[in-house]
Structures are given as C-alpha cells and as structure tokens.
Design an enzyme around this catalytic site. Structure first.
Site, PDB file in Angstrom:
ATOM      1  N   ARG A  73       6.936  -0.429 -10.684  1.00  0.00           N
ATOM      2  CA  ARG A  73       6.552  -1.401  -9.647  1.00  0.00           C
ATOM      3  C   ARG A  73       6.133  -2.668 -10.373  1.00  0.00           C
ATOM      4  O   ARG A  73       5.212  -2.651 -11.187  1.00  0.00           O
ATOM      5  CB  ARG A  73       5.399  -0.854  -8.807  1.00  0.00           C
ATOM      6  CG  ARG A  73       4.750  -1.912  -7.950  1.00  0.00           C
ATOM      7  CD  ARG A  73       3.827  -1.344  -6.914  1.00  0.00           C
ATOM      8  NE  ARG A  73       4.592  -0.714  -5.845  1.00  0.00           N
ATOM      9  CZ  ARG A  73       4.071  -0.364  -4.669  1.00  0.00           C
ATOM     10  NH1 ARG A  73       2.794  -0.566  -4.420  1.00  0.00           N
ATOM     11  NH2 ARG A  73       4.832   0.188  -3.748  1.00  0.00           N
ATOM     12  N   HIS A 112      12.449  -3.077  -2.137  1.00  0.00           N
ATOM     13  CA  HIS A 112      11.659  -1.832  -2.138  1.00  0.00           C
ATOM     14  C   HIS A 112      12.575  -0.715  -1.607  1.00  0.00           C
ATOM     15  O   HIS A 112      12.384  -0.191  -0.508  1.00  0.00           O
ATOM     16  CB  HIS A 112      10.430  -2.017  -1.245  1.00  0.00           C
ATOM     17  CG  HIS A 112       9.356  -0.991  -1.415  1.00  0.00           C
ATOM     18  ND1 HIS A 112       9.420   0.023  -2.350  1.00  0.00           N
ATOM     19  CD2 HIS A 112       8.171  -0.810  -0.767  1.00  0.00           C
ATOM     20  CE1 HIS A 112       8.327   0.763  -2.261  1.00  0.00           C
ATOM     21  NE2 HIS A 112       7.565   0.282  -1.311  1.00  0.00           N
ATOM     22  N   GLN A 116      11.275   2.777  -0.192  1.00  0.00           N
ATOM     23  CA  GLN A 116      10.667   2.730   1.132  1.00  0.00           C
ATOM     24  C   GLN A 116      11.738   2.808   2.222  1.00  0.00           C
ATOM     25  O   GLN A 116      11.602   3.545   3.194  1.00  0.00           O
ATOM     26  CB  GLN A 116       9.840   1.445   1.283  1.00  0.00           C
ATOM     27  CG  GLN A 116       9.164   1.332   2.628  1.00  0.00           C
ATOM     28  CD  GLN A 116       8.083   2.379   2.832  1.00  0.00           C
ATOM     29  OE1 GLN A 116       7.188   2.531   2.008  1.00  0.00           O
ATOM     30  NE2 GLN A 116       8.143   3.118   3.933  1.00  0.00           N
ATOM     31  N   ASP A 161       5.936  -5.713   8.518  1.00  0.00           N
ATOM     32  CA  ASP A 161       5.273  -5.540   7.216  1.00  0.00           C
ATOM     33  C   ASP A 161       4.202  -6.627   7.106  1.00  0.00           C
ATOM     34  O   ASP A 161       4.185  -7.575   7.906  1.00  0.00           O
ATOM     35  CB  ASP A 161       6.323  -5.653   6.093  1.00  0.00           C
ATOM     36  CG  ASP A 161       5.765  -5.375   4.703  1.00  0.00           C
ATOM     37  OD1 ASP A 161       4.650  -4.831   4.598  1.00  0.00           O
ATOM     38  OD2 ASP A 161       6.451  -5.712   3.716  1.00  0.00           O
ATOM     39  N   CYS A 178       5.805  -0.110   6.573  1.00  0.00           N
ATOM     40  CA  CYS A 178       5.749   0.590   5.285  1.00  0.00           C
ATOM     41  C   CYS A 178       4.323   0.880   4.851  1.00  0.00           C
ATOM     42  O   CYS A 178       4.110   1.749   4.011  1.00  0.00           O
ATOM     43  CB  CYS A 178       6.485  -0.222   4.226  1.00  0.00           C
ATOM     44  SG  CYS A 178       5.848  -1.894   4.041  1.00  0.00           S
ATOM     45  N   ARG A 188       8.220   9.399   2.021  1.00  0.00           N
ATOM     46  CA  ARG A 188       8.425   8.799   0.703  1.00  0.00           C
ATOM     47  C   ARG A 188       8.622   9.897  -0.341  1.00  0.00           C
ATOM     48  O   ARG A 188       9.502   9.797  -1.203  1.00  0.00           O
ATOM     49  CB  ARG A 188       7.207   7.935   0.309  1.00  0.00           C
ATOM     50  CG  ARG A 188       7.072   6.648   1.109  1.00  0.00           C
ATOM     51  CD  ARG A 188       8.112   5.625   0.744  1.00  0.00           C
ATOM     52  NE  ARG A 188       8.082   5.302  -0.677  1.00  0.00           N
ATOM     53  CZ  ARG A 188       7.233   4.427  -1.226  1.00  0.00           C
ATOM     54  NH1 ARG A 188       6.380   3.766  -0.477  1.00  0.00           N
ATOM     55  NH2 ARG A 188       7.278   4.171  -2.527  1.00  0.00           N
TER      56      ARG A 188
HETATM   57  N1   CP Z   1       4.496   1.406   1.219  1.00  0.00           N
HETATM   58  C1   CP Z   1       4.084   1.400  -0.052  1.00  0.00           C
HETATM   59  O1   CP Z   1       4.857   1.240  -0.982  1.00  0.00           O
HETATM   60  O2   CP Z   1       2.739   1.596  -0.199  1.00  0.00           O
HETATM   61  P1   CP Z   1       1.878   1.439  -1.535  1.00  0.00           P
HETATM   62  O3   CP Z   1       1.852  -0.050  -1.852  1.00  0.00           O
HETATM   63  O4   CP Z   1       0.514   1.972  -1.193  1.00  0.00           O
HETATM   64  O5   CP Z   1       2.538   2.199  -2.626  1.00  0.00           O
HETATM   65  N1  NVA Z   2       5.837  -6.462   1.268  1.00  0.00           N
HETATM   66  C1  NVA Z   2       4.750  -5.629   0.784  1.00  0.00           C
HETATM   67  C2  NVA Z   2       5.161  -4.203   0.766  1.00  0.00           C
HETATM   68  C3  NVA Z   2       4.070  -3.248   0.310  1.00  0.00           C
HETATM   69  C4  NVA Z   2       4.535  -1.829   0.265  1.00  0.00           C
HETATM   70  C5  NVA Z   2       4.344  -6.090  -0.585  1.00  0.00           C
HETATM   71  O1  NVA Z   2       5.237  -6.371  -1.407  1.00  0.00           O
HETATM   72  O2  NVA Z   2       3.149  -6.194  -0.861  1.00  0.00           O
END
Ligand code: CP
Ligand code: NVA
Length: 308
Positions: free
Chosen positions: A103, A130, A133, A225, A265, A293
C-alpha cells in the site's frame, strides 16, 4: 514468469470471473471449518506506507487461516525509497517472502517495485487504484444479486482510486457503470481513455456525469467513498466544498431500484459522503464488503502462486 496484480488490467475477464467464484468457494470452506491449507509454508510480506484496518487484517488473517503466514512492514520499519532505493528493496525483500502486498502513494512506486521483485506483487491501494477492494465488491454484488450483468452500478463522489478501479472493472467485465463526480474531481484521464478502448470491445456502458441524481436513478448498486483520501488531507476543505451536493442520502436514493444495495469501501464519514441512515440502514452491505476482502485476496494469492 511471475505475475503481479497491480491493476485489474493485469487480469483477463475470465480470470476476474473465476476469482469471484473462487472467493465464494474459499468463503464457504472457511465458514464450514474445512481443513483447507493451500498456503502451507507461504509467507506474505505486507508493506504499508499508509494506514489500514481492513487491508492489514484481511491479508494477515487470511494467510493464517489457509496455513500461511504474514510479515507486517510499515514505512517506519523499512527503508523503501529513502535509506535504500525501491529497486534494491524489492530485490532484497523478495528473497525473504513468497509474495508481497504493498500500500503506497504514487502508482509508479508499486510498478517500480514489482519490476525488481522476484515474487508476485499485489496492489493493496495506491493513489491511483485499489483493485483488491473492487474484487471484494464484485464478490459482494454477486452474492446479493447472483449476477453482475444487467445491473446499473453508480459511483458517486470523488473521482479517486476507487472510482478509477470501478471504471477498469466495468470496462473489462462489460458492466453498466455511471460515475458522478464534480468536473474538477473527475477520475484519471488515463484510466478513462484506456477503459473506453476496452469498453468498445467488451460492450461495457460507462457514463460520466456531474449529476449525482442521474447516477442514482434506477441504480442497483450505489457506491461512494471518502471525500478526501489518505495523503490528501490538505485538500479536505476544497474537496468538501466541491462535493457537498454528492452525499448519498435518502433524497438522492429515492429513485434508485427499491432493492438497491449501498456500498462503501470504508472507512466512512457519516454526514459527509453518506448519511448515517443509509450506511446503517437496510440497503447497506458495507460489512459484507469488508469481510469479503479476505476471500477475494486469498483467491488472488492462490492464482498468482499457481496454487488454485
Ligand atoms: N477499504 C480499505 O482498504 O480499508 P483500510 O484502509 O482500513 O485497509
Ligand atoms: N479512497 C480512499 C480509499 C480507502 C480504502 C483512500 O485512498 O484513502
């Protein structure tokens, strides 16, 4: 030749459909307490340069449930791109583990890492995409409706990594997707261009609008989101001003399919992108999405390792 999953574009339509069904199969095995340990001896390296609740827990617990293990590495612990180049980090970390999830911020960081990693790399969120997700979301939609085709999917809000990922998913799978964002917060132009080329062949129907009502009208799936993603904290005030008419609430959803599902998400901000009555109401499937997930990611890991 190792395979990565940095974008849904790394997968063919048939492979995505297979992963959705495989996720449901894995879910059933885990729920039934079957002795199913296809990841015996496999170690996942988990590199986090941004925070996470769901991604960390779903990857780590999923690995352990199927007989494998996981090592959590935060940016405080390793030298990715600071004390050591991304290329060298990738070469070294991939000597210790069998598969890696990352990430991070710019998508170029994960592309660079994957190029020098000798083991498969999975995108666990970048500023651009992502994919894990969306795979879990597709599993959740299939569970609820028994199908993906013929549903109208609406993404409403910021044209962020989730919007971009949905656009690729719709293009590859030939889905019907309407994305409503303010013009200044449109999804990635590169993603839209590529997706429209793919959509021309897959017969996907992808519409971009600035009018959230048009997206929600007759929608079977309404997705939103956060308005300011991780790493965009300084843009919060500007984005909130641009998005104030994009909240998913009773008024916006009144002409959706009466049996529509609400998706997010997570993490969610009640009173911003969604009202509390919607996310906590009968249409919401957000907790199933979070759970799925685990299964979607396990399906990807098994596929990339050729253990499916
Ligand atoms: N939806 C998601 O990826 O959540 P986190 O940021 O908590 O991993
Ligand atoms: N768009 C959000 C998704 C989190 C899972 C972010 O990138 O923070």
């Amino acid at each position: 030749m190792k395979r990565d999953c940095l974008s849904l574009k790394d997968l063919k339509k048939e492979e995505i459909l297979y992963l959705i069904d495989k996720s449901i199969e894995i879910k059933n095995k885990i729920k039934n307490n079957e002795d199913y340990k296809p990841l015996n001896g496999v170690i996942l390296g988990m590199i986090f340069e941004k925070s996470s609740t769901r991604t960390r827990l779903s990857f780590e617990s999923g690995m352990k449930r199927l007989g494998g293990d996981a090592i959590f590495l935060s940016s405080r612990d390793i030298q990715l791109g600071r004390g050591e180049t991304i290329e060298d980090s990738a070469r070294v970390i991939s000597r210790y583990v069998d598969i890696i999830m990352i990430r991070t911020f710019e998508h170029s960081r994960i592309m660079n890492f994957a190029q020098y990693s000798s083991v498969p790399v999975i995108n666990a969120l970048t500023d651009l995409l992502h994919p894990c997700q969306v795979l879990a979301d597709l599993v959740t939609i299939k569970e609820r409706f028994g199908k993906l085709d013929g549903l109208k999917i609406a993404f409403i809000g910021d044209g962020n990594n989730m919007a971009n990922s949905w656009i690729y998913a719709a293009a590859i799978l030939g889905l019907n997707l309407t994305v409503a964002t303010p013009v200044d917060l449109s999804p990635s132009g590169v993603v839209i261009k590529e997706a429209m080329e793919i959509a021309a062949k897959s017969k996907a129907k992808i519409e971009l609008t600035q009018i959230p009502y048009d997206a929600a009208l007759n929608a079977d799936v309404i997705y939103t989101d956060v308005w300011a993603s991780m790493g965009e904290e300084e843009q919060t005030a500007r984005k909130h001003a641009l998005l104030k008419h994009y909240q998913v609430n009773e008024n916006l959803t009144k002409d959706a399919n009466p049996n529509y599902i609400f998706m997010h998400c997570l993490p969610a901000h009640r009173g911003e992108e969604v009202s509390a009555d919607i996310i906590d109401g009968k249409h919401s499937v957000v907790w199933d999405e979070a759970e799925n997930r685990t299964y979607a990611q396990l399906a990807v890991i098994l596929k990339l390792l050729g253990r499916d």
